[in-house]
Design an enzyme around this catalytic site. Structure first.
Site, mmCIF file in Angstrom:
data_model
loop_
_atom_site.group_PDB
_atom_site.id
_atom_site.type_symbol
_atom_site.label_atom_id
_atom_site.label_comp_id
_atom_site.label_asym_id
_atom_site.label_seq_id
_atom_site.Cartn_x
_atom_site.Cartn_y
_atom_site.Cartn_z
ATOM 1 C CG HIS A 135 -1.759 1.310 1.565
ATOM 2 N ND1 HIS A 135 -3.036 1.365 0.913
ATOM 3 C CD2 HIS A 135 -1.351 2.279 2.000
ATOM 4 C CE1 HIS A 135 -3.478 2.579 1.432
ATOM 5 N NE2 HIS A 135 -2.474 3.201 1.728
ATOM 6 C CD GLU A 136 1.971 3.411 3.741
ATOM 7 O OE1 GLU A 136 2.117 4.508 3.435
ATOM 8 O OE2 GLU A 136 1.116 3.224 4.555
ATOM 9 C CG HIS A 139 0.128 6.117 -0.923
ATOM 10 N ND1 HIS A 139 -1.036 6.833 -1.268
ATOM 11 C CD2 HIS A 139 -0.145 5.663 0.482
ATOM 12 C CE1 HIS A 139 -2.094 6.566 -0.232
ATOM 13 N NE2 HIS A 139 -1.651 5.857 0.479
ATOM 14 C CD GLU A 198 -4.963 5.973 2.060
ATOM 15 O OE1 GLU A 198 -4.934 4.846 2.632
ATOM 16 O OE2 GLU A 198 -4.087 6.814 2.077
#
Ligand SMILES: [Zn+2]
Length: 262
Positions: A135-136, A139, A198
């Site tokens: 997820h990070e 980004h 997100e």
């Protein structure tokens, strides 16, 4: 006539500053160059990491490096295989485990991954860590920081920023970087991303972790565990990543397609 010309120039500028997010194909406005994003975020990162106490846990540090390297390799492979080799130079990966009880992690532009010990206490497998890191990293790959800086730039300075000199623009970028990353302030990481960013990072993160050889199915139980409160008092990760029913529903919905396709 002049007005029309100006409009055409503006339009051309916006079209040329349009980017496309890998894996989702969403179009985005990027007004800041990769170089500007990288140098401003690197300044913030260096200041943070210099002062941050390193973890003394060899096992946890090895786990962060192991999973981080696999995620980085999958990301590089994806970029290379999809005509995005030019993006690879924007990443100079680093993996850090910081002695801090916050349940949190982040990846800054350029692939600077930071995990807090507090997160490791509730992580039970490499797969679970890959959920967070995927997820990070997503980004960063999706250039969400650049997009957010561009939006702030337009909000604060309006379209006239386009007419500013390079040095004026650079000062604006530096100022915005402080607001956008805000490392050390807020919850200890970057300002919360928008809902759209997100859910995009969730989707891309699942794909990247699958490509790296991890099991994306664990994501559902992981976010449920985070939401249940069984991990202790409101983790910082939750304040920037609310794992509500909608988020978990979206992840569950995306999983079959991702597992079949990647
Ligand atoms: Zn996020």
């Amino acid at each position: 006539m002049i007005k029309i010309l100006l409009l055409i120039i503006l339009l051309a500028f916006f079209l040329s500053s349009c980017g496309v997010v890998p894996l989702t194909g969403r179009r985005q406005i990027l007004l800041v160059s990769d170089q500007e994003v990288l140098s401003s975020s690197l300044t913030q990162y260096k200041d943070y990491i210099k002062a941050a106490p390193k973890s003394s846990s060899a096992a946890w540090s090895a786990m962060v490096t192991r999973v981080g390297k696999n995620m980085a390799a999958a990301t590089t492979r994806y970029l290379r295989q999809n005509g995005l080799s030019g993006e690879i130079k924007n990443f100079s990966w680093e993996f850090n485990l910081v002695k801090d009880d916050q349940v949190n992690a982040f990846c800054m532009p350029g692939g600077k991954i930071v995990v807090y010990e507090g997160l490791m206490k509730i992580i039970s497998s490499d797969d679970e860590l890959a959920v967070v890191l995927g997820h990070e990293v997503a980004h960063a790959v999706a250039k969400h920081s650049n997009e957010r800086m561009s939006q702030q730039m337009l909000t604060q300075y309006g379209a006239q920023i386009l007419n500013h000199s390079l040095s004026e623009k650079n000062i604006a970028v530096q100022k915005l970087a402080g607001i956008v990353y805000g490392v050390g302030t807020q919850v200890g990481v970057m300002l919360p991303f928008s809902r759209k960013h997100e859910s995009e990072a969730d989707y891309m993160g699942l794909i990247l972790m699958k490509m790296a050889g991890y099991n994306p199915d664990v994501a559902v139980a992981f976010w449920q565990k985070m939401a249940s409160g069984s991990t202790g008092a409101a983790p910082a990760l939750l304040s920037t990543h609310p794992s509500d029913a909608q988020r978990i529903r979206d992840i569950r919905k995306a999983l079959p397609e991702i597992k079949a396709k990647y």
